[in-house]
Design a protein around this motif. Structure first.
Motif, mmCIF file in Angstrom:
data_model
loop_
_atom_site.group_PDB
_atom_site.id
_atom_site.type_symbol
_atom_site.label_atom_id
_atom_site.label_comp_id
_atom_site.label_asym_id
_atom_site.label_seq_id
_atom_site.Cartn_x
_atom_site.Cartn_y
_atom_site.Cartn_z
ATOM 1 N N MET A 1 37.718 44.119 34.437
ATOM 2 C CA MET A 1 39.035 44.338 34.136
ATOM 3 C C MET A 1 39.605 43.827 32.694
ATOM 4 S SD MET A 1 40.871 42.984 37.779
ATOM 5 C CE MET A 1 42.399 42.571 36.750
ATOM 6 N N GLY A 2 38.740 43.492 31.781
ATOM 7 C CA GLY A 2 39.116 43.282 30.357
ATOM 8 C C GLY A 2 39.592 41.738 30.186
ATOM 9 N N VAL A 3 39.391 41.097 31.403
ATOM 10 C CA VAL A 3 39.639 39.587 31.028
ATOM 11 C C VAL A 3 38.646 38.706 30.715
ATOM 12 C CG1 VAL A 3 40.718 37.492 32.157
ATOM 13 C CG2 VAL A 3 41.668 39.819 32.915
ATOM 14 N N VAL A 111 35.058 45.305 40.609
ATOM 15 C CA VAL A 111 35.874 45.496 39.456
ATOM 16 C C VAL A 111 35.414 46.874 38.894
ATOM 17 C CG1 VAL A 111 36.517 44.912 37.122
ATOM 18 C CG2 VAL A 111 35.957 43.100 38.813
ATOM 19 N N GLN A 112 36.660 47.699 38.749
ATOM 20 C CA GLN A 112 36.682 49.205 38.176
ATOM 21 C C GLN A 112 37.576 49.223 37.302
ATOM 22 O OE1 GLN A 112 36.688 51.695 41.698
ATOM 23 N NE2 GLN A 112 34.640 51.590 42.119
ATOM 24 N N GLY A 113 37.283 49.301 36.221
ATOM 25 C CA GLY A 113 38.135 49.369 34.813
ATOM 26 C C GLY A 113 39.256 48.151 34.862
ATOM 27 N N ASP A 114 40.487 48.696 34.904
ATOM 28 C CA ASP A 114 41.609 47.734 34.968
ATOM 29 C C ASP A 114 41.925 47.340 36.447
ATOM 30 O OD1 ASP A 114 41.782 47.616 32.267
ATOM 31 O OD2 ASP A 114 43.299 49.143 32.066
ATOM 32 N N SER A 115 41.241 47.557 37.310
ATOM 33 C CA SER A 115 41.650 47.123 38.651
ATOM 34 C C SER A 115 40.641 46.576 39.404
ATOM 35 C CB SER A 115 42.277 48.286 39.535
ATOM 36 O OG SER A 115 41.476 49.356 39.657
ATOM 37 N N ALA A 116 40.837 45.692 40.460
ATOM 38 C CA ALA A 116 39.674 45.110 41.241
ATOM 39 C C ALA A 116 39.947 45.007 42.651
ATOM 40 C CB ALA A 116 39.440 43.730 40.643
ATOM 41 N N ARG A 132 41.768 41.239 52.125
ATOM 42 C CA ARG A 132 41.621 42.009 50.964
ATOM 43 C C ARG A 132 42.928 41.901 49.890
ATOM 44 N NH1 ARG A 132 39.634 47.692 52.104
ATOM 45 N NH2 ARG A 132 37.712 46.621 52.295
ATOM 46 N N LEU A 133 42.593 41.678 48.689
ATOM 47 C CA LEU A 133 43.550 41.827 47.710
ATOM 48 C C LEU A 133 43.295 42.919 46.709
ATOM 49 C CD1 LEU A 133 43.539 38.051 46.216
ATOM 50 C CD2 LEU A 133 45.030 38.902 48.237
ATOM 51 N N ARG A 134 44.352 43.629 46.047
ATOM 52 C CA ARG A 134 44.359 44.905 45.278
ATOM 53 C C ARG A 134 44.828 43.877 43.895
ATOM 54 N NH1 ARG A 134 46.914 46.080 49.526
ATOM 55 N NH2 ARG A 134 48.773 46.248 48.602
ATOM 56 N N VAL A 135 44.065 44.178 42.914
ATOM 57 C CA VAL A 135 44.359 43.240 41.659
ATOM 58 C C VAL A 135 44.401 44.362 40.725
ATOM 59 C CG1 VAL A 135 43.874 41.679 40.258
ATOM 60 C CG2 VAL A 135 43.575 41.347 42.567
ATOM 61 N N ARG A 136 45.236 44.368 39.383
ATOM 62 C CA ARG A 136 45.220 45.179 38.412
ATOM 63 C C ARG A 136 45.823 44.436 37.235
ATOM 64 N NH1 ARG A 136 49.954 45.670 40.532
ATOM 65 N NH2 ARG A 136 51.861 46.010 39.584
ATOM 66 N N ARG A 137 45.092 44.891 36.146
ATOM 67 C CA ARG A 137 45.446 44.145 34.751
ATOM 68 C C ARG A 137 46.553 44.738 34.131
ATOM 69 N NH1 ARG A 137 42.738 44.510 28.724
ATOM 70 N NH2 ARG A 137 42.757 46.778 29.544
ATOM 71 N N GLN A 138 47.629 43.824 33.918
ATOM 72 C CA GLN A 138 48.870 44.580 33.339
ATOM 73 C C GLN A 138 48.496 44.584 31.705
ATOM 74 O OE1 GLN A 138 51.983 42.166 34.937
ATOM 75 N NE2 GLN A 138 52.495 43.726 36.102
ATOM 76 N N ASP A 139 48.067 43.556 31.179
ATOM 77 C CA ASP A 139 47.819 43.326 29.681
ATOM 78 C C ASP A 139 46.577 42.577 29.522
ATOM 79 O OD1 ASP A 139 48.911 40.687 29.494
ATOM 80 O OD2 ASP A 139 50.968 41.459 29.228
ATOM 81 N N ALA A 141 46.079 39.454 28.960
ATOM 82 C CA ALA A 141 46.179 37.962 29.747
ATOM 83 C C ALA A 141 46.890 37.943 31.114
ATOM 84 C CB ALA A 141 46.859 37.030 28.838
ATOM 85 N N THR A 142 47.547 39.307 31.415
ATOM 86 C CA THR A 142 48.277 39.273 32.887
ATOM 87 C C THR A 142 47.396 40.180 33.907
ATOM 88 O OG1 THR A 142 50.174 38.759 31.469
ATOM 89 C CG2 THR A 142 50.590 39.224 33.781
ATOM 90 N N VAL A 143 47.413 39.459 34.901
ATOM 91 C CA VAL A 143 46.941 40.288 36.214
ATOM 92 C C VAL A 143 48.277 40.173 37.181
ATOM 93 C CG1 VAL A 143 44.718 40.099 35.747
ATOM 94 C CG2 VAL A 143 45.751 38.508 37.162
ATOM 95 N N ALA A 144 48.187 41.333 38.015
ATOM 96 C CA ALA A 144 49.155 41.296 39.199
ATOM 97 C C ALA A 144 48.404 41.812 40.217
ATOM 98 C CB ALA A 144 50.306 42.367 39.092
ATOM 99 N N GLY A 145 48.845 41.717 41.471
ATOM 100 C CA GLY A 145 48.092 42.041 42.682
ATOM 101 C C GLY A 145 49.141 41.860 43.951
ATOM 102 N N ALA A 146 48.358 42.687 45.164
ATOM 103 C CA ALA A 146 49.106 42.538 46.313
ATOM 104 C C ALA A 146 48.334 42.590 47.493
ATOM 105 C CB ALA A 146 50.316 43.652 46.170
ATOM 106 N N THR A 147 48.723 42.287 48.556
ATOM 107 C CA THR A 147 48.180 42.377 50.024
ATOM 108 C C THR A 147 49.130 42.505 51.089
ATOM 109 O OG1 THR A 147 46.340 41.496 51.178
ATOM 110 C CG2 THR A 147 47.932 39.849 50.434
ATOM 111 N N SER A 148 48.835 42.725 52.033
ATOM 112 C CA SER A 148 49.528 42.597 53.333
ATOM 113 C C SER A 148 49.098 41.685 54.203
ATOM 114 C CB SER A 148 49.800 43.993 53.798
ATOM 115 O OG SER A 148 50.684 44.169 54.746
ATOM 116 N N VAL A 149 50.061 40.871 54.937
ATOM 117 C CA VAL A 149 49.422 39.754 55.688
ATOM 118 C C VAL A 149 50.191 40.168 57.328
ATOM 119 C CG1 VAL A 149 49.557 37.373 56.352
ATOM 120 C CG2 VAL A 149 48.947 38.123 54.067
#
Length: 183
Positions: A1-3, A111-116, A132-139, A141-149
């Motif tokens: 993810m480039g971090v 990890v695949q490219g800018d997402s994980a 399971r969390l879906r995570v993506r790199r925004q820049d 130093a910043t990552v964002a993600g989401a899941t459903s519970v």
């Protein structure tokens, strides 16, 4: 993810963790879709230097720090009393007196490219289940993600009012944005 490789401390001072709830039922127009913020949480993200090793994540959320920050829809806007009542109802449903924390610990990450995709175990209301969390790199130093519970999977009964005509959807969305500070 480039971090960059290293161990990062994250929490309410480096990011935002929100829960979004949605209403349903024949009286759904009377209720509100909510944005609830976790104001007290902390965790650790480890990014290994060796590409053969997997990143790891662990997060702990103080459920007493869940705060209703916004309510959309409804017949009338939420006031401070409404928010307080919702928070009390939420604490009861989550059994916060017996289980004041929710925790997530990763078990695998891809990890695949800018997402994980991060697989792990969520402990909530005294029960542990996979998540399971879906995570993506925004820049850089910043990552964002989401899941459903799905609340019922953790033994939580979704809110129901007006004799069942107004209900909270069983699945709630959890979203986060985190700035990974310099080590």
């Amino acid at each position: 993810m480039g971090v960059g490789a290293g161990e990062y401390r994250v929490g309410s001072d480096t990011g935002r963790l929100v829960v979004r709830t949605y209403r349903q039922g024949v009286a759904s127009k009377a209720g509100h879709d909510l944005v609830i913020e976790a104001t007290e949480w902390e965790g650790r993200v480890t990014v290994p230097a060796d590409a053969c090793e997997q990143p790891s994540v662990s997060v702990r959320v103080n459920l007493r720090g869940l705060t209703v920050v916004e309510g959309t829809g409804g017949i009338r806007p939420l006031n401070a009393g409404d928010k307080h009542q919702i928070q009390q109802t939420m604490r009861e449903a989550l059994q916060v007196d017996r289980h004041p924390q929710a925790t997530f610990t990763s078990t695998a990450a891809g990890v695949q490219g800018d997402s994980a995709t991060v697989e792990g175990e969520l402990t909530l209301a005294g029960q542990m289940h996979p998540l399971r969390l879906r995570v993506r790199r925004q820049d850089d130093a910043t990552v964002a993600g989401a899941t459903s519970v799905v609340q019922s999977q953790w033994g939580i009964k979704p809110y129901s009012g007006l004799f069942g005509a107004l209900k909270l959807r069983d699945a709630v969305d959890v979203e986060f944005t985190v700035a990974l500070p310099a080590r």
